[in-house]
Design a protein around this motif. Structure first.
Motif, mmCIF file in Angstrom:
data_model
loop_
_atom_site.group_PDB
_atom_site.id
_atom_site.type_symbol
_atom_site.label_atom_id
_atom_site.label_comp_id
_atom_site.label_asym_id
_atom_site.label_seq_id
_atom_site.Cartn_x
_atom_site.Cartn_y
_atom_site.Cartn_z
ATOM 1 N N ASP A 227 0.811 -1.218 0.000
ATOM 2 C CA ASP A 227 0.000 0.000 0.000
ATOM 3 C C ASP A 227 0.840 1.262 0.000
ATOM 4 O OD1 ASP A 227 -2.339 -1.513 0.063
ATOM 5 O OD2 ASP A 227 -2.321 -1.625 2.264
ATOM 6 N N GLY A 228 2.177 1.108 0.054
ATOM 7 C CA GLY A 228 3.053 2.273 0.033
ATOM 8 C C GLY A 228 3.390 2.823 1.400
ATOM 9 N N ASP A 229 2.982 2.155 2.451
ATOM 10 C CA ASP A 229 3.297 2.632 3.804
ATOM 11 C C ASP A 229 4.722 2.236 4.185
ATOM 12 O OD1 ASP A 229 0.699 3.624 4.131
ATOM 13 O OD2 ASP A 229 -0.036 1.648 4.780
ATOM 14 N N ASP A 230 5.434 3.161 4.820
ATOM 15 C CA ASP A 230 6.793 2.886 5.267
ATOM 16 C C ASP A 230 6.790 1.912 6.445
ATOM 17 O OD1 ASP A 230 7.903 4.559 3.377
ATOM 18 O OD2 ASP A 230 7.957 6.302 4.714
ATOM 19 N N ILE A 231 7.810 1.060 6.514
ATOM 20 C CA ILE A 231 8.028 0.169 7.654
ATOM 21 C C ILE A 231 9.223 0.739 8.417
ATOM 22 C CG2 ILE A 231 8.523 -2.190 8.402
ATOM 23 C CD1 ILE A 231 7.399 -3.144 5.712
ATOM 24 N N ALA A 232 8.945 1.469 9.460
ATOM 25 C CA ALA A 232 9.985 2.254 10.141
ATOM 26 C C ALA A 232 11.111 1.395 10.692
ATOM 27 C CB ALA A 232 9.354 3.076 11.261
ATOM 28 N N GLU A 233 10.767 0.208 11.213
ATOM 29 C CA GLU A 233 11.789 -0.623 11.863
ATOM 30 C C GLU A 233 12.804 -1.195 10.866
ATOM 31 O OE1 GLU A 233 7.785 -1.496 13.930
ATOM 32 O OE2 GLU A 233 8.559 -1.086 11.899
ATOM 33 N N ALA A 234 12.495 -1.138 9.580
ATOM 34 C CA ALA A 234 13.347 -1.780 8.588
ATOM 35 C C ALA A 234 14.653 -1.031 8.342
ATOM 36 C CB ALA A 234 12.592 -1.925 7.265
ATOM 37 N N THR A 235 14.648 0.275 8.551
ATOM 38 C CA THR A 235 15.783 1.115 8.152
ATOM 39 C C THR A 235 16.430 1.797 9.343
ATOM 40 O OG1 THR A 235 14.814 1.544 5.970
ATOM 41 C CG2 THR A 235 16.491 3.086 6.738
ATOM 42 N N GLN A 236 17.737 1.848 9.317
ATOM 43 C CA GLN A 236 18.512 2.647 10.261
ATOM 44 C C GLN A 236 19.425 3.562 9.454
ATOM 45 O OE1 GLN A 236 20.600 0.220 13.101
ATOM 46 N NE2 GLN A 236 18.741 -0.723 13.895
ATOM 47 N N ASN A 237 19.336 4.861 9.730
ATOM 48 C CA ASN A 237 20.224 5.825 9.093
ATOM 49 C C ASN A 237 21.437 6.048 9.993
ATOM 50 O OD1 ASN A 237 18.330 6.112 7.032
ATOM 51 N ND2 ASN A 237 17.268 7.762 8.111
ATOM 52 N N ALA A 238 22.593 6.214 9.400
ATOM 53 C CA ALA A 238 23.824 6.341 10.178
ATOM 54 C C ALA A 238 24.663 7.486 9.635
ATOM 55 C CB ALA A 238 24.614 5.038 10.138
ATOM 56 N N THR A 239 25.618 7.907 10.452
ATOM 57 C CA THR A 239 26.547 8.971 10.096
ATOM 58 C C THR A 239 27.954 8.401 9.987
ATOM 59 O OG1 THR A 239 25.187 10.581 11.282
ATOM 60 C CG2 THR A 239 27.444 11.231 10.785
ATOM 61 N N MET A 240 28.684 8.813 8.997
ATOM 62 C CA MET A 240 30.077 8.384 8.861
ATOM 63 C C MET A 240 30.854 8.796 10.113
ATOM 64 S SD MET A 240 30.770 6.988 5.717
ATOM 65 C CE MET A 240 32.470 7.346 5.334
ATOM 66 N N PRO A 241 31.678 7.911 10.666
ATOM 67 C CA PRO A 241 32.413 8.239 11.888
ATOM 68 C C PRO A 241 33.621 9.143 11.616
ATOM 69 C CG PRO A 241 33.006 6.057 11.145
ATOM 70 C CD PRO A 241 31.923 6.538 10.212
ATOM 71 N N ASP A 242 34.106 9.758 12.677
ATOM 72 C CA ASP A 242 35.373 10.501 12.669
ATOM 73 C C ASP A 242 35.403 11.637 11.649
ATOM 74 O OD1 ASP A 242 36.303 8.720 14.628
ATOM 75 O OD2 ASP A 242 37.039 7.321 13.098
ATOM 76 N N GLY A 243 34.228 12.220 11.389
ATOM 77 C CA GLY A 243 34.180 13.367 10.491
ATOM 78 C C GLY A 243 34.362 13.037 9.020
ATOM 79 N N LEU A 244 34.332 11.761 8.659
ATOM 80 C CA LEU A 244 34.487 11.370 7.256
ATOM 81 C C LEU A 244 33.206 11.616 6.471
ATOM 82 C CD1 LEU A 244 36.302 7.915 7.616
ATOM 83 C CD2 LEU A 244 37.332 10.071 6.875
ATOM 84 N N ASP A 245 33.300 11.597 5.153
ATOM 85 C CA ASP A 245 32.103 11.511 4.321
ATOM 86 C C ASP A 245 32.330 10.403 3.301
ATOM 87 O OD1 ASP A 245 33.134 12.591 1.744
ATOM 88 O OD2 ASP A 245 33.331 14.453 2.866
ATOM 89 N N TRP A 246 31.258 10.013 2.601
ATOM 90 C CA TRP A 246 31.358 8.829 1.751
ATOM 91 C C TRP A 246 32.127 9.065 0.460
ATOM 92 C CZ3 TRP A 246 28.411 11.118 -1.889
ATOM 93 C CH2 TRP A 246 27.214 11.743 -1.521
ATOM 94 N N THR A 247 32.631 10.265 0.242
ATOM 95 C CA THR A 247 33.538 10.484 -0.888
ATOM 96 C C THR A 247 34.969 10.078 -0.534
ATOM 97 O OG1 THR A 247 34.047 12.774 -0.278
ATOM 98 C CG2 THR A 247 32.123 12.415 -1.683
ATOM 99 N N GLN A 268 34.278 0.528 13.075
ATOM 100 C CA GLN A 268 33.322 1.026 14.062
ATOM 101 C C GLN A 268 31.901 0.632 13.662
ATOM 102 O OE1 GLN A 268 33.834 5.100 15.514
ATOM 103 N NE2 GLN A 268 35.760 5.245 14.370
ATOM 104 N N GLN A 269 31.175 -0.005 14.570
ATOM 105 C CA GLN A 269 29.802 -0.394 14.277
ATOM 106 C C GLN A 269 28.911 0.838 14.214
ATOM 107 O OE1 GLN A 269 28.056 -3.853 16.372
ATOM 108 N NE2 GLN A 269 26.214 -2.623 16.617
ATOM 109 N N VAL A 270 28.155 0.955 13.108
ATOM 110 C CA VAL A 270 27.289 2.115 12.917
ATOM 111 C C VAL A 270 25.822 1.737 12.815
ATOM 112 C CG1 VAL A 270 29.081 3.564 11.879
ATOM 113 C CG2 VAL A 270 27.707 2.068 10.406
ATOM 114 N N ALA A 271 25.509 0.444 12.649
ATOM 115 C CA ALA A 271 24.109 0.012 12.565
ATOM 116 C C ALA A 271 24.016 -1.451 12.986
ATOM 117 C CB ALA A 271 23.560 0.190 11.154
#
Length: 406
Positions: A227-247, A268-271
């Motif tokens: 039906d298009g409803d989000d399943i909140a428990e499925a996803t975890q958003n994380a931040t790159m550690p130590d000031g890094l970015d994904w580039t 480092q565990q992030v999720a």
């Protein structure tokens, strides 16, 4: 009197022997030996629930200068999907024994909100010379996605997937980065197909190039309902550690075990997600794509994004072939997910018998090459192995103390 003199004379010799024992301890307890995959019965990884795996492969893209070259983008969607591979590396057994390059498209409507034709092209998977200012490799593997105006307008994309769909639990790591324009996705994931959305099994890392450059998304799919409803428990958003970015180059790691999926960046565990953990045998897939939908975003014409990988390191269990022994290894793995440093080593059944040789891919001094932790039939945990030698320094010091009183 003569006896006392003799005792004192023996003291330096005994002390020397004990100090020699102490100095030799690192050789006994802390210096695993480099070995080959073929000599390992099991592979153990640090900090995961299901610690032991039966297979291991390391793919090194850092020194493939003989295959390096950036192919021009193919601007016709029909030619793009039928393109040949970009170098002989992708026809070598090193590659084809494990991977294949995707050439499918979304004309059948893979995602409901897709607004542009997306075509996966072998032409977008290639070995590239490392042009960094201070390069840490000579070459790397690139997956490219780019928006093209046509006619017809389309998104050319890249995907590699495992030949086998029999990966059932794994630890996979890659030294990688994502660069390029907004409106694309780069991803590493496991995937088991089903015609029913609710029965899809997948765990993924996704980087959206329209996001802030330190945000990543980790999901045990599906993340939405029919039906298009989000399943909140499925996803975890994380931040790159130590000031890094994904580039920036970083080691991204997934541990998929019977009860959970864990993700790490540079150790480092992030999720950590126990919701909808995949249960059954799956493929391993990496891609770079966009379909103009809400999730990926819509790239500007001629813009491009890239997933670049220096190496891939994978240890896993497989359902491709059953061991000859009577016991069912896969069912044991599912039932005994407490093995490893926090539980007894599972006496695994293989074609050669029980798992007597245990190797590590984490404790190695040579990336991609395992070290042998022990080679015997004893039922010891890693913790017990450490405890076995930990009493020796205390005993030696106590012996020196006793001798000093005599």
């Amino acid at each position: 009197m003569m006896e006392l003199v003799m005792q004192k004379a023996r003291l330096p010799a005994l002390s020397s022997c004990l100090f020699f024992l102490l100095s030799a301890l690192p050789l006994a307890s802390g210096s695993p030996t480099l070995t080959e995959d073929s000599k390992c019965g099991c592979f153990v990884v640090n900090d995961t629930e299901a610690s032991y795996f039966t297979k291991h492969k390391f793919f090194d893209f850092r020194g493939l200068t003989q295959y390096a070259g950036v192919p021009a983008t193919i601007t016709n969607p029909n030619d793009s999907g039928t393109a040949a591979v970009t170098s002989q590396y992708f026809t070598s057994t090193e590659w084809t024994d494990t991977w294949m390059v995707g050439n499918w498209n979304n004309s059948a409507g893979v995602r409901k909100d897709s607004s542009v034709l997306m075509v996966n092209s072998p032409n977008n998977v290639y070995i590239e010379a490392n042009g960094d200012r201070n390069p840490t490799s000579q070459t790397f593997l690139t997956l490219r996605t780019q928006r093209l105006p046509g006619p017809p307008e389309f998104q050319t994309a890249a995907e590699i997937e495992s030949v086998s769909g029999g990966f059932r639990y794994l630890s996979v790591r890659m030294l990688a980065r994502t660069i390029g324009s907004p409106g694309a996705i780069t991803a590493l994931f496991t995937y088991r197909h089903s015609d029913k959305l609710a029965e899809v099994q997948e765990t993924d890392l996704e980087i959206r190039t329209k996001d802030p450059r330190n945000i990543l998304h980790y999901t045990n799919q599906p993340s939405y309902t029919e039906d298009g409803d989000d399943i909140a428990e499925a996803t975890q958003n994380a931040t790159m550690p130590d000031g890094l970015d994904w580039t920036a180059w970083a080691v991204h790691r997934l541990d998929w075990t019977p009860t959970t999926t864990k993700w790490y960046i540079d150790g480092q565990q992030v999720a950590n997600n126990s919701f909808q953990t995949p249960r059954d045998a799956s493929k391993v897939i990496l891609n770079a794509w966009s379909d103009g939908g809400e999730w990926s975003g819509n790239m500007t014409n001629f813009d491009a994004a890239y997933l670049q990988i220096q190496w891939l390191d994978i240890t896993w269990n497989t359902t491709d072939t059953k061991p000859a022994a009577k016991r069912d290894v896969e069912s044991e793995l599912g039932a005994r997910h407490d093995v490893g440093p926090h539980g007894p080593l599972l006496a695994r059944a293989t074609e050669q018998g029980t798992c007597k040789t245990v190797c590590s891919i984490d404790e190695t001094t040579n990336l991609g090459q395992p070290v042998m932790l022990w080679n015997n039939g004893a039922m010891r945990t890693a913790g017990e192995r450490s405890s076995f030698v930990s009493w020796i320094p205390s005993a030696a010091v106590f012996a020196l103390f006793v001798l000093s009183l005599r």
